[in-house]
Motif scaffolding. Sequence first.
Motif, PDB file in Angstrom:
ATOM      1  N   ASP A 168      37.830  39.052  52.470  1.00 58.42           N
ATOM      2  CA  ASP A 168      38.258  37.718  52.873  1.00 58.42           C
ATOM      3  C   ASP A 168      39.429  37.257  51.997  1.00 58.42           C
ATOM      4  O   ASP A 168      39.677  37.794  50.921  1.00 58.42           O
ATOM      5  N   GLN A 169      40.136  36.256  52.490  1.00 54.40           N
ATOM      6  CA  GLN A 169      41.280  35.727  51.764  1.00 54.40           C
ATOM      7  C   GLN A 169      40.801  34.884  50.592  1.00 54.40           C
ATOM      8  O   GLN A 169      39.974  34.008  50.737  1.00 54.40           O
ATOM      9  N   GLY A 170      41.310  35.163  49.415  1.00 54.36           N
ATOM     10  CA  GLY A 170      40.925  34.420  48.221  1.00 54.36           C
ATOM     11  C   GLY A 170      40.017  35.194  47.301  1.00 54.36           C
ATOM     12  O   GLY A 170      39.870  34.847  46.133  1.00 54.36           O
ATOM     13  N   GLY A 171      39.407  36.252  47.826  1.00 51.62           N
ATOM     14  CA  GLY A 171      38.462  37.012  47.014  1.00 51.62           C
ATOM     15  C   GLY A 171      39.107  37.815  45.907  1.00 51.62           C
ATOM     16  O   GLY A 171      38.465  38.147  44.917  1.00 51.62           O
ATOM     17  N   GLN A 172      40.392  38.161  46.086  1.00 48.46           N
ATOM     18  CA  GLN A 172      41.144  38.897  45.068  1.00 48.46           C
ATOM     19  C   GLN A 172      42.135  37.936  44.423  1.00 48.46           C
ATOM     20  O   GLN A 172      42.974  37.344  45.111  1.00 48.46           O
ATOM     21  N   PHE A 173      42.068  37.779  43.120  1.00 51.68           N
ATOM     22  CA  PHE A 173      42.921  36.781  42.474  1.00 51.68           C
ATOM     23  C   PHE A 173      43.074  37.078  40.991  1.00 51.68           C
ATOM     24  O   PHE A 173      42.308  37.842  40.399  1.00 51.68           O
ATOM     25  N   LYS A 174      44.083  36.465  40.407  1.00 50.59           N
ATOM     26  CA  LYS A 174      44.264  36.446  38.959  1.00 50.59           C
ATOM     27  C   LYS A 174      44.924  35.117  38.627  1.00 50.59           C
ATOM     28  O   LYS A 174      46.063  34.861  39.014  1.00 50.59           O
ATOM     29  N   VAL A 175      44.192  34.259  37.934  1.00 47.51           N
ATOM     30  CA  VAL A 175      44.670  32.909  37.638  1.00 47.51           C
ATOM     31  C   VAL A 175      44.501  32.611  36.160  1.00 47.51           C
ATOM     32  O   VAL A 175      43.622  33.167  35.494  1.00 47.51           O
ATOM     33  N   THR A 176      45.343  31.737  35.664  1.00 43.66           N
ATOM     34  CA  THR A 176      45.212  31.225  34.295  1.00 43.66           C
ATOM     35  C   THR A 176      44.903  29.742  34.381  1.00 43.66           C
ATOM     36  O   THR A 176      45.636  28.982  35.023  1.00 43.66           O
ATOM     37  N   VAL A 177      43.815  29.337  33.750  1.00 49.45           N
ATOM     38  CA  VAL A 177      43.334  27.962  33.860  1.00 49.45           C
ATOM     39  C   VAL A 177      44.204  27.029  33.020  1.00 49.45           C
ATOM     40  O   VAL A 177      44.353  27.234  31.815  1.00 49.45           O
ATOM     41  N   PRO A 178      44.799  26.001  33.647  1.00 49.83           N
ATOM     42  CA  PRO A 178      45.637  25.067  32.883  1.00 49.83           C
ATOM     43  C   PRO A 178      44.805  24.092  32.050  1.00 49.83           C
ATOM     44  O   PRO A 178      43.588  23.964  32.227  1.00 49.83           O
ATOM     45  N   GLU A 179      45.471  23.392  31.163  1.00 50.47           N
ATOM     46  CA  GLU A 179      44.813  22.390  30.309  1.00 50.47           C
ATOM     47  C   GLU A 179      44.187  21.303  31.175  1.00 50.47           C
ATOM     48  O   GLU A 179      44.750  20.857  32.164  1.00 50.47           O
ATOM     49  N   GLY A 180      42.980  20.893  30.796  1.00 50.52           N
ATOM     50  CA  GLY A 180      42.295  19.819  31.504  1.00 50.52           C
ATOM     51  C   GLY A 180      41.638  20.233  32.800  1.00 50.52           C
ATOM     52  O   GLY A 180      41.186  19.385  33.582  1.00 50.52           O
ATOM     53  N   LYS A 181      41.531  21.563  33.059  1.00 50.74           N
ATOM     54  CA  LYS A 181      40.939  22.045  34.301  1.00 50.74           C
ATOM     55  C   LYS A 181      39.883  23.126  33.995  1.00 50.74           C
ATOM     56  O   LYS A 181      39.826  23.659  32.881  1.00 50.74           O
ATOM     57  N   ILE A 182      39.083  23.437  34.993  1.00 49.75           N
ATOM     58  CA  ILE A 182      38.127  24.537  34.914  1.00 49.75           C
ATOM     59  C   ILE A 182      38.185  25.326  36.221  1.00 49.75           C
ATOM     60  O   ILE A 182      38.663  24.822  37.245  1.00 49.75           O
ATOM     61  N   TRP A 183      37.712  26.572  36.182  1.00 45.83           N
ATOM     62  CA  TRP A 183      37.618  27.425  37.374  1.00 45.83           C
ATOM     63  C   TRP A 183      36.140  27.648  37.627  1.00 45.83           C
ATOM     64  O   TRP A 183      35.405  28.053  36.726  1.00 45.83           O
ATOM     65  N   VAL A 184      35.676  27.348  38.844  1.00 50.09           N
ATOM     66  CA  VAL A 184      34.246  27.410  39.144  1.00 50.09           C
ATOM     67  C   VAL A 184      33.983  28.364  40.299  1.00 50.09           C
ATOM     68  O   VAL A 184      34.815  28.547  41.188  1.00 50.09           O
ATOM     69  N   MET A 185      32.793  28.969  40.266  1.00 47.31           N
ATOM     70  CA  MET A 185      32.373  29.878  41.337  1.00 47.31           C
ATOM     71  C   MET A 185      30.877  29.709  41.566  1.00 47.31           C
ATOM     72  O   MET A 185      30.129  29.363  40.645  1.00 47.31           O
ATOM     73  N   GLY A 186      30.454  29.957  42.808  1.00 47.82           N
ATOM     74  CA  GLY A 186      29.033  29.905  43.130  1.00 47.82           C
ATOM     75  C   GLY A 186      28.362  31.224  42.817  1.00 47.82           C
ATOM     76  O   GLY A 186      28.997  32.283  42.838  1.00 47.82           O
ATOM     77  N   ASP A 187      27.066  31.192  42.534  1.00 48.77           N
ATOM     78  CA  ASP A 187      26.328  32.423  42.236  1.00 48.77           C
ATOM     79  C   ASP A 187      26.108  33.260  43.494  1.00 48.77           C
ATOM     80  O   ASP A 187      25.951  34.473  43.401  1.00 48.77           O
ATOM     81  N   HIS A 188      26.089  32.623  44.662  1.00 43.43           N
ATOM     82  CA  HIS A 188      25.999  33.362  45.924  1.00 43.43           C
ATOM     83  C   HIS A 188      27.442  33.613  46.377  1.00 43.43           C
ATOM     84  O   HIS A 188      27.992  32.894  47.205  1.00 43.43           O
TER      85      HIS A 188
END
Length: 272
Positions: A162-182
């Motif tokens: 699916d689109q979005g499943g492959q990525f490489k990101v750097t988290v900026p200041e004041g933000k977080i990256w979240v994912m579901g366990d499922h």
Amino acid sequence: MDTPGDGEAEEPGKKPRSFWKELPLLIGIALVLALLIKTFLVQAFSIPSDSMQNTLQQGDRVLVDKLTPWFGSEPERGEVVVFNDPDGWLAGEPTPQPNPVQRVLSWIGLMPSAEEKDLIKRVVGVAGDTVECNGTGPLKVNGKALDESYVYPGNTPCTVDDQGGQFKVTVPEGKIWVMGDHRQNSLDSRYHQSDKNEGFVPVDNVVGRAIVIAWPPTRWATLPVPDTFDQDLSAAAPGALGLAGAVPLVFWRRRRLLTAAGGRVSGSGTAG
């Protein structure tokens, strides 16, 4: 000498107020305390979907710590957090219509509010972290693989179909990256990279950390940070990397200059 009959008659004690007269006051105090607890300490939230299975099941009630953020605490890797919808993540989702009793209970924090657009996910990356998925995984943070035993059985840590499943990101200041366990059933940061926050969740949107499953009783459990987040996942600062690379170069240059200078002195002395 006074006699028992000479003294003034003792005033009879005041008649205690009726319980029914005290009840409104007691209810008022209870409501104020509940409202204060909801606002500053702990609030209950209901899990509306399967995106956090098997850690959380649909219908679970979790208690969220709202106190520590007041003292400047920010979300950390591995925590399960509740946050306000950053930018239409819940667009199109049906909004339940609570009855008057449910409205009162949600107002005092005993039930989640139907009007609040909140989500619950696991924090994977914090400011400065590089988070990436290649193939089916593992998920990596700052180049280090996570052992995600909490991922839903049968799911892969990363998705390729699916689109979005492959990525490489750097988290900026004041933000977080979240994912579901499922992972194969969670519209999380991966699938909102085109929104105004590029999939990241502003720390200011975080309501608090989910600390315990409080209901139903058969599901009671705490929500600790998984052991895989105990490893050193710190992102090396660019300055530190530059310094580490510069030190060998400086020593090599210094040694070369000293060698060259030593040769000139020796030759000059011999020629003189």
